[in-house]
Design an enzyme around this catalytic site. Structure first.
Site, PDB file in Angstrom:
ATOM      1  N   ARG A  14       0.831  -1.214   0.000  1.00  0.00           N
ATOM      2  CA  ARG A  14       0.000   0.000   0.000  1.00  0.00           C
ATOM      3  C   ARG A  14       0.871   1.273   0.000  1.00  0.00           C
ATOM      4  O   ARG A  14       0.989   1.950  -0.995  1.00  0.00           O
ATOM      5  CB  ARG A  14      -0.932  -0.021   1.224  1.00  0.00           C
ATOM      6  CG  ARG A  14      -2.084   0.964   1.162  1.00  0.00           C
ATOM      7  CD  ARG A  14      -1.716   2.369   1.556  1.00  0.00           C
ATOM      8  NE  ARG A  14      -1.139   2.448   2.908  1.00  0.00           N
ATOM      9  CZ  ARG A  14      -0.555   3.545   3.382  1.00  0.00           C
ATOM     10  NH1 ARG A  14      -0.443   4.629   2.637  1.00  0.00           N
ATOM     11  NH2 ARG A  14      -0.030   3.559   4.602  1.00  0.00           N
ATOM     12  N   ASP A  15       1.553   1.543   1.105  1.00  0.00           N
ATOM     13  CA  ASP A  15       2.354   2.775   1.194  1.00  0.00           C
ATOM     14  C   ASP A  15       3.479   2.738   0.161  1.00  0.00           C
ATOM     15  O   ASP A  15       3.810   3.738  -0.476  1.00  0.00           O
ATOM     16  CB  ASP A  15       2.946   2.904   2.612  1.00  0.00           C
ATOM     17  CG  ASP A  15       3.248   4.335   3.004  1.00  0.00           C
ATOM     18  OD1 ASP A  15       3.520   5.140   2.105  1.00  0.00           O
ATOM     19  OD2 ASP A  15       3.233   4.641   4.210  1.00  0.00           O
ATOM     20  N   HIS A  45       8.754   7.296   8.268  1.00  0.00           N
ATOM     21  CA  HIS A  45       9.361   7.433   6.935  1.00  0.00           C
ATOM     22  C   HIS A  45      10.805   7.885   7.133  1.00  0.00           C
ATOM     23  O   HIS A  45      11.135   8.547   8.122  1.00  0.00           O
ATOM     24  CB  HIS A  45       8.552   8.429   6.091  1.00  0.00           C
ATOM     25  CG  HIS A  45       7.279   7.830   5.562  1.00  0.00           C
ATOM     26  ND1 HIS A  45       7.177   7.300   4.310  1.00  0.00           N
ATOM     27  CD2 HIS A  45       6.071   7.638   6.146  1.00  0.00           C
ATOM     28  CE1 HIS A  45       5.950   6.818   4.122  1.00  0.00           C
ATOM     29  NE2 HIS A  45       5.251   7.006   5.231  1.00  0.00           N
ATOM     30  N   CYS A  96       3.795   9.382   0.565  1.00  0.00           N
ATOM     31  CA  CYS A  96       2.426   9.863   0.355  1.00  0.00           C
ATOM     32  C   CYS A  96       2.438  10.917  -0.747  1.00  0.00           C
ATOM     33  O   CYS A  96       3.111  11.935  -0.613  1.00  0.00           O
ATOM     34  CB  CYS A  96       1.876  10.454   1.659  1.00  0.00           C
ATOM     35  SG  CYS A  96       0.258  11.215   1.453  1.00  0.00           S
ATOM     36  N   HIS A 148       5.014   4.593  12.751  1.00  0.00           N
ATOM     37  CA  HIS A 148       5.112   4.490  11.291  1.00  0.00           C
ATOM     38  C   HIS A 148       6.098   5.574  10.830  1.00  0.00           C
ATOM     39  O   HIS A 148       5.716   6.733  10.669  1.00  0.00           O
ATOM     40  CB  HIS A 148       3.693   4.719  10.740  1.00  0.00           C
ATOM     41  CG  HIS A 148       3.539   4.733   9.262  1.00  0.00           C
ATOM     42  ND1 HIS A 148       2.982   3.681   8.564  1.00  0.00           N
ATOM     43  CD2 HIS A 148       3.815   5.673   8.324  1.00  0.00           C
ATOM     44  CE1 HIS A 148       2.927   3.972   7.278  1.00  0.00           C
ATOM     45  NE2 HIS A 148       3.430   5.186   7.103  1.00  0.00           N
ATOM     46  N   ASN A 196       9.290   4.369   3.646  1.00  0.00           N
ATOM     47  CA  ASN A 196       9.191   3.973   5.061  1.00  0.00           C
ATOM     48  C   ASN A 196      10.512   3.361   5.496  1.00  0.00           C
ATOM     49  O   ASN A 196      11.325   2.960   4.674  1.00  0.00           O
ATOM     50  CB  ASN A 196       8.124   2.890   5.232  1.00  0.00           C
ATOM     51  CG  ASN A 196       6.742   3.389   4.913  1.00  0.00           C
ATOM     52  OD1 ASN A 196       6.350   3.463   3.763  1.00  0.00           O
ATOM     53  ND2 ASN A 196       5.991   3.739   5.935  1.00  0.00           N
TER      54      ASN A 196
HETATM   55  P1  HMG Z   1     -13.753  13.798  -2.363  1.00  0.00           P
HETATM   56  O1  HMG Z   1     -13.555  14.219  -3.785  1.00  0.00           O
HETATM   57  O2  HMG Z   1     -13.893  14.864  -1.333  1.00  0.00           O
HETATM   58  O3  HMG Z   1     -14.940  12.742  -2.214  1.00  0.00           O
HETATM   59  O4  HMG Z   1     -12.503  12.882  -1.985  1.00  0.00           O
HETATM   60  P2  HMG Z   1     -16.501  12.894  -2.277  1.00  0.00           P
HETATM   61  O5  HMG Z   1     -17.055  12.105  -1.167  1.00  0.00           O
HETATM   62  O6  HMG Z   1     -16.897  14.353  -2.408  1.00  0.00           O
HETATM   63  O7  HMG Z   1     -16.879  12.153  -3.657  1.00  0.00           O
HETATM   64  C1  HMG Z   1     -16.445  12.657  -4.917  1.00  0.00           C
HETATM   65  C2  HMG Z   1     -16.412  11.539  -5.947  1.00  0.00           C
HETATM   66  O8  HMG Z   1     -15.459  10.536  -5.537  1.00  0.00           O
HETATM   67  C3  HMG Z   1     -17.744  10.776  -6.101  1.00  0.00           C
HETATM   68  O9  HMG Z   1     -17.793  10.300  -7.441  1.00  0.00           O
HETATM   69  C4  HMG Z   1     -17.563   9.589  -5.193  1.00  0.00           C
HETATM   70  O10 HMG Z   1     -18.377   8.510  -5.563  1.00  0.00           O
HETATM   71  C5  HMG Z   1     -16.096   9.264  -5.409  1.00  0.00           C
HETATM   72  P3  HMG Z   1     -18.493  11.120  -8.639  1.00  0.00           P
HETATM   73  O11 HMG Z   1     -19.901  11.329  -8.152  1.00  0.00           O
HETATM   74  O12 HMG Z   1     -17.723  12.398  -8.783  1.00  0.00           O
HETATM   75  O13 HMG Z   1     -18.345  10.212  -9.815  1.00  0.00           O
HETATM   76  N1  HMG Z   1     -15.525   8.563  -4.253  1.00  0.00           N
HETATM   77  C6  HMG Z   1     -14.965   7.352  -4.302  1.00  0.00           C
HETATM   78  N2  HMG Z   1     -14.728   6.478  -5.300  1.00  0.00           N
HETATM   79  C7  HMG Z   1     -14.132   5.305  -4.985  1.00  0.00           C
HETATM   80  N3  HMG Z   1     -13.750   4.981  -3.734  1.00  0.00           N
HETATM   81  C8  HMG Z   1     -13.944   5.832  -2.717  1.00  0.00           C
HETATM   82  C9  HMG Z   1     -14.579   7.059  -2.978  1.00  0.00           C
HETATM   83  N4  HMG Z   1     -14.913   8.104  -2.197  1.00  0.00           N
HETATM   84  C10 HMG Z   1     -15.497   9.010  -2.984  1.00  0.00           C
HETATM   85  N5  HMG Z   1     -13.555   5.506  -1.482  1.00  0.00           N
HETATM   86  C11 HMG Z   1     -11.484  11.121  -0.715  1.00  0.00           C
HETATM   87  C12 HMG Z   1     -12.348  12.374  -0.676  1.00  0.00           C
HETATM   88  C13 HMG Z   1     -11.153  10.781   0.736  1.00  0.00           C
HETATM   89  C14 HMG Z   1     -12.275  10.007  -1.356  1.00  0.00           C
HETATM   90  C15 HMG Z   1     -10.213  11.414  -1.540  1.00  0.00           C
HETATM   91  O14 HMG Z   1      -9.624  12.554  -1.033  1.00  0.00           O
HETATM   92  C16 HMG Z   1      -9.218  10.278  -1.494  1.00  0.00           C
HETATM   93  O15 HMG Z   1      -9.466   9.215  -2.049  1.00  0.00           O
HETATM   94  N6  HMG Z   1      -8.061  10.490  -0.827  1.00  0.00           N
HETATM   95  C17 HMG Z   1      -7.069   9.433  -0.619  1.00  0.00           C
HETATM   96  C18 HMG Z   1      -5.692   9.994  -0.518  1.00  0.00           C
HETATM   97  C19 HMG Z   1      -4.734   8.894  -0.180  1.00  0.00           C
HETATM   98  O16 HMG Z   1      -4.993   7.714  -0.364  1.00  0.00           O
HETATM   99  N7  HMG Z   1      -3.522   9.293   0.319  1.00  0.00           N
HETATM  100  C20 HMG Z   1      -2.494   8.361   0.661  1.00  0.00           C
HETATM  101  C21 HMG Z   1      -2.786   7.525   1.869  1.00  0.00           C
HETATM  102  S1  HMG Z   1      -2.480   8.382   3.401  1.00  0.00           S
HETATM  103  C22 HMG Z   1      -0.780   8.112   3.694  1.00  0.00           C
HETATM  104  O17 HMG Z   1      -0.072   7.677   2.827  1.00  0.00           O
HETATM  105  C23 HMG Z   1      -0.230   8.356   5.064  1.00  0.00           C
HETATM  106  C24 HMG Z   1       0.011   7.060   5.851  1.00  0.00           C
HETATM  107  O18 HMG Z   1       0.938   6.220   5.186  1.00  0.00           O
HETATM  108  C25 HMG Z   1       0.547   7.373   7.251  1.00  0.00           C
HETATM  109  C26 HMG Z   1       1.743   8.345   7.254  1.00  0.00           C
HETATM  110  O19 HMG Z   1       2.741   8.074   6.569  1.00  0.00           O
HETATM  111  O20 HMG Z   1       1.611   9.354   7.964  1.00  0.00           O
HETATM  112  C27 HMG Z   1      -1.290   6.274   6.018  1.00  0.00           C
HETATM  113 MG    MG Z   2       3.087   6.392   5.274  1.00  0.00          MG
END
Ligand code: HMG
Ligand code: MG
Length: 304
Positions: free
Chosen positions: A17-18, A211, A242, A209, A251
């Site tokens: 994933r990450d 990095h 990210c 966690h 990481n």
């Molecule tokens: P949004 O645009 O605000 O969502 O995104 P919404 O609820 O307003 O919906 C807009 C559209 O997106 C709609 O579709 C929804 O159906 C669709 P439309 O009507 O336009 O066709 N939608 C989805 N489709 C599929 N799966 C879903 C989903 N949700 C809405 N789950 C949202 C908000 C949270 C979805 C978006 O910002 C997003 O997906 N963000 C993810 C970012 C991400 O994955 N970042 C990396 C992970 S975090 C990280 O790496 C840190 C970590 O490792 C820890 C660390 O290191 O600190 C964990």
């Molecule tokens: Mg991370």
């Protein structure tokens, strides 16, 4: 004087994933499945397989469902996925995840850039996911990002982190992983933050966690260990980052972490030779060297 360390540590493997969410090259579904199947044979007990976020936000993980369908599940291994909202949870249920991983940030700007919401707007969304997952008999894990500093806002108050942690505990999460999203933490800070959180929350709830952007991840893990934390996230070969946190690189490498812990007599249950084999496979898939220092030592003439 010897260090006072626990006998055993649990490692949560986050490379599928990450590690892969930040890769420019899209790794094929078949290669992801081969990677996860190899990880399942290393002794790791927890593998973060993918995420059910909006695929337009994270294109490299758009095949989460196919990956879950293709892997060979090993008994005793938990296969989890990142879930941002109920839409993601519904998709994840079709893929039969073992554990739902909800996530948010302790700084407003990163939270907004990463999941398009303010912190206060995020709580009800995550609570709904947690409620549904618990009702379905799934366990729930949570991430708090930017705990040790934010790429947009700088320092983050431990009080803010604690406020979020207490909300997540109230949602019934099993574990909370504290993220050093862009590798800003130092060991002294890790000790201080853990000491502060321990005043109100049992340390057994936490994972760390780290990095390795600035080369401090292993030192931070050691500080966490000395503070009393016994669960650490790491990523094969040091993959990771990210896309919504500028400067985030890999990481802490599973290879390096397992080597350090086992050499100190802390048991991980992980077979380092198998980890190295899987890292070699990923180097071939990506066509480049991975950052893990232990891996480099095994690939060079200094192998002993
Ligand atoms: P949004 O645009 O605000 O969502 O995104 P919404 O609820 O307003 O919906 C807009 C559209 O997106 C709609 O579709 C929804 O159906 C669709 P439309 O009507 O336009 O066709 N939608 C989805 N489709 C599929 N799966 C879903 C989903 N949700 C809405 N789950 C949202 C908000 C949270 C979805 C978006 O910002 C997003 O997906 N963000 C993810 C970012 C991400 O994955 N970042 C990396 C992970 S975090 C990280 O790496 C840190 C970590 O490792 C820890 C660390 O290191 O600190 C964990
Ligand atoms: Mg991370």
């Amino acid at each position: 004087m010897p260090l006072r360390l626990p006998e055993q540590v649990r490692i949560v493997e986050v490379s599928p994933r990450d590690g892969l969410q930040n890769e420019k090259a899209i790794v094929s579904t078949a290669d992801k499945i081969t990677l996860i199947d190899a990880l399942s044979e290393t002794g790791l007990t927890h593998i973060e397989v993918s995420s059910f976020v909006d695929p337009r936000w994270i294109p490299p993980l758009a095949d989460a469902r196919e990956v879950f369908q293709g892997i060979r599940r090993k008994r005793g291994v938990v296969y989890s996925a990142l879930i941002p909202n109920v839409k993601g949870y519904e998709r994840s249920i079709e893929a039969n995840i073992d554990e739902a991983v909800i996530f948010m940030s302790s700084s407003e700007t990163h939270n907004l850039k990463n999941i398009n919401k303010r912190i206060d707007e995020t709580f009800p969304v995550l609570r709904e996911v947690a409620e549904k997952a618990l009702a379905d008999g799934k366990t729930v894990r949570a991430y708090v990002s930017t705990v040790f500093g934010c790429p947009y806002e700088g320092p983050v108050a431990p009080e803010k982190v604690r406020e979020i942690v207490l909300e997540l505990v109230d949602m019934g999460v099993r574990e909370i992983s504290l993220g050093d999203t862009v590798g800003l933490a130092n060991p002294q800070q890790v000790m201080r933050v853990m000491e502060f959180l321990a005043e109100r929350v049992d340390l057994g709830v936490f994972a760390l966690h780290f990095h390795d952007t600035r080369g401090t991840a292993l030192a931070n893990a050691l500080a966490g260990l000395m503070a009393g934390v016994t669960t650490f996230d790491s990523s094969l070969g040091g993959l990771g980052g990210c896309p919504y946190a500028p400067g985030a690189s890999g990481n802490v490498a599973t290879d390096d972490l397992v080597y350090m812990l086992e050499e100190m007599g802390v048991s991980t249950g992980v077979d380092l030779n198998r980890v190295v084999e899987a890292s070699r496979f990923m180097q071939a898939v990506l066509g480049r060297e991975l950052p893990s220092r232990y891996l480099k030592s095994r690939l060079s003439a200094c192998e002993v």
